[in-house]
Design a protein around this motif. Structure first.
Motif, PDB file in Angstrom:
ATOM      1  N   LEU A 282       0.804  -1.212   0.000  1.00  0.00           N
ATOM      2  CA  LEU A 282       0.000   0.000   0.000  1.00  0.00           C
ATOM      3  C   LEU A 282       0.851   1.283   0.000  1.00  0.00           C
ATOM      4  CD1 LEU A 282      -2.899   0.978  -0.042  1.00  0.00           C
ATOM      5  CD2 LEU A 282      -2.918   0.893   2.455  1.00  0.00           C
ATOM      6  N   PRO A 283       1.932   1.373   0.783  1.00  0.00           N
ATOM      7  CA  PRO A 283       2.753   2.587   0.692  1.00  0.00           C
ATOM      8  C   PRO A 283       3.301   2.837  -0.706  1.00  0.00           C
ATOM      9  CG  PRO A 283       3.275   1.376   2.689  1.00  0.00           C
ATOM     10  CD  PRO A 283       2.374   0.504   1.890  1.00  0.00           C
ATOM     11  N   ALA A 284       3.668   1.779  -1.430  1.00  0.00           N
ATOM     12  CA  ALA A 284       4.158   1.965  -2.799  1.00  0.00           C
ATOM     13  C   ALA A 284       3.060   2.502  -3.697  1.00  0.00           C
ATOM     14  CB  ALA A 284       4.696   0.637  -3.338  1.00  0.00           C
ATOM     15  N   LEU A 285       1.824   2.057  -3.502  1.00  0.00           N
ATOM     16  CA  LEU A 285       0.703   2.569  -4.282  1.00  0.00           C
ATOM     17  C   LEU A 285       0.491   4.059  -4.003  1.00  0.00           C
ATOM     18  CD1 LEU A 285      -1.866   2.147  -6.045  1.00  0.00           C
ATOM     19  CD2 LEU A 285      -3.065   1.574  -3.914  1.00  0.00           C
ATOM     20  N   VAL A 286       0.543   4.438  -2.737  1.00  0.00           N
ATOM     21  CA  VAL A 286       0.360   5.853  -2.386  1.00  0.00           C
ATOM     22  C   VAL A 286       1.480   6.699  -2.977  1.00  0.00           C
ATOM     23  CG1 VAL A 286       0.321   7.464  -0.454  1.00  0.00           C
ATOM     24  CG2 VAL A 286      -0.961   5.314  -0.314  1.00  0.00           C
ATOM     25  N   GLU A 287       2.714   6.195  -2.923  1.00  0.00           N
ATOM     26  CA  GLU A 287       3.838   6.943  -3.482  1.00  0.00           C
ATOM     27  C   GLU A 287       3.696   7.112  -4.995  1.00  0.00           C
ATOM     28  OE1 GLU A 287       7.133   9.193  -3.677  1.00  0.00           O
ATOM     29  OE2 GLU A 287       6.074   8.534  -1.867  1.00  0.00           O
ATOM     30  N   GLU A 288       3.197   6.090  -5.667  1.00  0.00           N
ATOM     31  CA  GLU A 288       2.970   6.184  -7.112  1.00  0.00           C
ATOM     32  C   GLU A 288       1.940   7.268  -7.424  1.00  0.00           C
ATOM     33  OE1 GLU A 288       1.721   3.205 -10.823  1.00  0.00           O
ATOM     34  OE2 GLU A 288       1.497   2.554  -8.741  1.00  0.00           O
ATOM     35  N   CYS A 289       0.885   7.348  -6.610  1.00  0.00           N
ATOM     36  CA  CYS A 289      -0.124   8.383  -6.815  1.00  0.00           C
ATOM     37  C   CYS A 289       0.461   9.781  -6.554  1.00  0.00           C
ATOM     38  CB  CYS A 289      -1.320   8.128  -5.904  1.00  0.00           C
ATOM     39  SG  CYS A 289      -2.253   6.634  -6.292  1.00  0.00           S
ATOM     40  N   ARG A 290       1.334   9.888  -5.563  1.00  0.00           N
ATOM     41  CA  ARG A 290       1.961  11.179  -5.299  1.00  0.00           C
ATOM     42  C   ARG A 290       2.825  11.616  -6.471  1.00  0.00           C
ATOM     43  NH1 ARG A 290       3.777   9.567   0.877  1.00  0.00           N
ATOM     44  NH2 ARG A 290       1.775  10.048   1.909  1.00  0.00           N
ATOM     45  N   GLN A 291       3.540  10.680  -7.068  1.00  0.00           N
ATOM     46  CA  GLN A 291       4.359  11.020  -8.225  1.00  0.00           C
ATOM     47  C   GLN A 291       3.512  11.465  -9.409  1.00  0.00           C
ATOM     48  OE1 GLN A 291       6.847   7.660  -9.059  1.00  0.00           O
ATOM     49  NE2 GLN A 291       8.037   7.862  -7.158  1.00  0.00           N
ATOM     50  N   ALA A 292       2.262  11.015  -9.439  1.00  0.00           N
ATOM     51  CA  ALA A 292       1.347  11.442 -10.496  1.00  0.00           C
ATOM     52  C   ALA A 292       0.715  12.792 -10.196  1.00  0.00           C
ATOM     53  CB  ALA A 292       0.253  10.400 -10.699  1.00  0.00           C
ATOM     54  N   GLY A 293       1.054  13.400  -9.048  1.00  0.00           N
ATOM     55  CA  GLY A 293       0.559  14.725  -8.734  1.00  0.00           C
ATOM     56  C   GLY A 293      -0.552  14.768  -7.712  1.00  0.00           C
ATOM     57  N   MET A 294      -0.929  13.625  -7.137  1.00  0.00           N
ATOM     58  CA  MET A 294      -1.985  13.620  -6.140  1.00  0.00           C
ATOM     59  C   MET A 294      -1.431  13.941  -4.750  1.00  0.00           C
ATOM     60  SD  MET A 294      -4.390  10.341  -7.113  1.00  0.00           S
ATOM     61  CE  MET A 294      -5.574  10.828  -5.843  1.00  0.00           C
ATOM     62  N   ASP A 295      -2.263  14.547  -3.949  1.00  0.00           N
ATOM     63  CA  ASP A 295      -1.921  14.836  -2.555  1.00  0.00           C
ATOM     64  C   ASP A 295      -2.581  13.774  -1.684  1.00  0.00           C
ATOM     65  OD1 ASP A 295      -1.297  15.820  -0.100  1.00  0.00           O
ATOM     66  OD2 ASP A 295      -2.530  17.635  -0.238  1.00  0.00           O
ATOM     67  N   VAL A 296      -1.820  12.740  -1.349  1.00  0.00           N
ATOM     68  CA  VAL A 296      -2.356  11.590  -0.617  1.00  0.00           C
ATOM     69  C   VAL A 296      -1.620  11.471   0.714  1.00  0.00           C
ATOM     70  CG1 VAL A 296      -2.872   9.129  -0.670  1.00  0.00           C
ATOM     71  CG2 VAL A 296      -2.812  10.428  -2.801  1.00  0.00           C
ATOM     72  N   ARG A 297      -2.407  11.331   1.792  1.00  0.00           N
ATOM     73  CA  ARG A 297      -1.851  11.110   3.120  1.00  0.00           C
ATOM     74  C   ARG A 297      -2.300   9.736   3.615  1.00  0.00           C
ATOM     75  NH1 ARG A 297      -3.664  16.380   3.194  1.00  0.00           N
ATOM     76  NH2 ARG A 297      -5.613  15.795   4.225  1.00  0.00           N
ATOM     77  N   LEU A 298      -1.335   8.928   4.018  1.00  0.00           N
ATOM     78  CA  LEU A 298      -1.607   7.556   4.446  1.00  0.00           C
ATOM     79  C   LEU A 298      -1.357   7.417   5.932  1.00  0.00           C
ATOM     80  CD1 LEU A 298      -2.190   4.531   3.920  1.00  0.00           C
ATOM     81  CD2 LEU A 298       0.252   4.258   3.382  1.00  0.00           C
TER      82      LEU A 298
END
Length: 414
Positions: A282-298
């Protein structure tokens, strides 16, 4: 010329006429092409009719019968035995004819027995029952006309009733066994078809979960390039590299899923699973979304979660993030995963509703609207529940609860 199977069923209709083939309910008068087994059975039936006729002839020779009657008995008995070969094509007609002849003639008894058995096996009770009743009724004129004394009449009635009952009951038992075989085959085919359908649905869900996430990220990067064509070369190169990486990952995921489909043929006993993500990914998924420009907090507050439930949580978060990218635009998204062994696992994905994201040329990321439905089904299959919708505070929330038993076995892993 149309090829026919053993009971007059066209070969191209054999699969759909399986009950008729097993039970022998072919059309009356239909052309018959016998299999090897059919030839063996028909030969045995012919020999049985001939044997009964011969034994009846031996008994008949002991009686002082007129020569014309004896000649009629012999000719009729021989023709009746030959007519046994027509029992598959005209079973009811053969049984009725031999039953009527047996009301006076003795040597048609062998063919009459075989014909009655054929009708009991090859026709339903609403047809075979009246035919059996006719065989009982023909005993009345035979007993009244042929035996010479009361003892012979009593013996003829007892023997006739016993033979008809035994042959008819034997035929009913054979038919019931064939019905049972057909029912078991139907259940087996239905179970196999249901298993294939469930596997197709599982693979379809897998394709949706994997490819929707990958392609939405790819579309997000491509939209950024289209929206900002004057971006610095370094930024354009970074985004282009991200597009290439996302496209490569999407193709790799699609190749793995197609590989599962290729192994899921009828000859495969076990369908292999592609490598599945767990909660640790799951952390890798969140990091991938952040690299795409999303602001995600886990906020991850769950420990050693079973692989099956961890995979379900991963897919729920993945689909929720994909929906947030599609419908909420550049708004912050919070993901909270919590739970304790022996209680429940919970996941909550929350984001402000905000305004609908602006896309270049008015384009929108496409969606089938089945993602949240699929997540609800996934949660229910795992023994949990899922809720989603807007809150009075102006946020969209996806919440799911999954069981986390004290002891985890392989059966707990879907």
């Amino acid at each position: 010329m149309t090829e026919l199977r053993g009971d007059g069923v066209p070969a191209h209709e054999y699969r759909w006429a399986l009950p008729s083939v097993l039970l022998g309910d072919a059309r009356e008068g239909g052309r018959v092409r016998r299999s090897t087994r059919d030839w063996i059975v028909d030969t045995l039936m012919f020999l049985a009719a001939c044997l009964i006729t011969y034994l009846s002839l031996v008994e008949l020779d002991k009686k002082p019968e007129p020569d014309p009657l004896m000649a009629l008995e012999q000719v009729t008995g021989a023709l009746a035995c030959v007519a046994v070969w027509l029992r598959r094509r005209w079973p009811v007609a053969l049984s009725v004819t031999t039953a009527l002849l047996s009301s006076y003639l003795e040597l048609v008894g062998g063919a009459c027995v075989v014909a009655l058995f054929t009708v009991a096996v090859h026709r339903p009770l609403k047809i075979s029952g009246p035919v059996a009743l006719l065989n009982f009724l023909t005993l009345v004129p035979f007993v009244a006309l042929r035996p010479e004394d009361d003892d012979e009449r009593a013996w003829a009635v007892a023997l006739g009733v016993t033979v008809v009952l035994m042959v008819f009951a034997w035929g009913i038992v054979v038919r019931a066994r064939r019905q049972l075989v057909w029912s078991l085959r139907q259940r087996a085919d239905s179970a196999a078809e249901q298993a294939k359908q469930l596997e197709r649905e599982r693979i379809a869900r897998e394709m949706h979960d994997v490819l929707a996430h990958r392609i939405s990220i790819l579309s997000l990067h491509a939209g950024a390039l289209e929206f900002r064509p004057d971006a610095p070369p370094a930024e354009i190169a970074r985004v282009a590299g991200a597009i290439r990486t996302s496209a490569h990952q999407a193709l790799q995921d699609l190749r793995e899923v197609i590989g599962v489909l290729r192994h899921a043929g009828p000859e495969a006993d076990v369908v292999p699973d592609r490598p599945q993500p767990t909660l640790a990914d799951l952390p890798a998924l969140v990091e991938e979304c952040r690299q795409a420009g999303m602001d995600v907090r886990l906020d991850l507050r769950a420990g050693d979660v079973p692989d099956g439930q961890g995979r379900n949580l991963y897919r729920i978060v993945q689909e929720a993030l994909t929906n947030a990218r599609k419908h909420a635009g550049d708004v912050p998204v919070s993901v909270v995963v919590a739970g304790e062994r022996g209680e429940e696992l919970s996941v909550e994905v929350r984001n402000p509703l905000g305004a609908r994201p602006v896309r270049p040329s008015g384009a929108r990321l496409p969606g089938a609207g089945a993602g949240l439905i699929g997540l609800t089904e996934r949660a229910e299959l795992a023994g949990g529940r899922l809720e989603h919708g807007a809150t009075p505070e102006g946020e969209f929330v996806v919440r799911a609860w999954l069981p986390w038993p004290l002891e985890t076995t392989r059966e707990d892993v879907p």
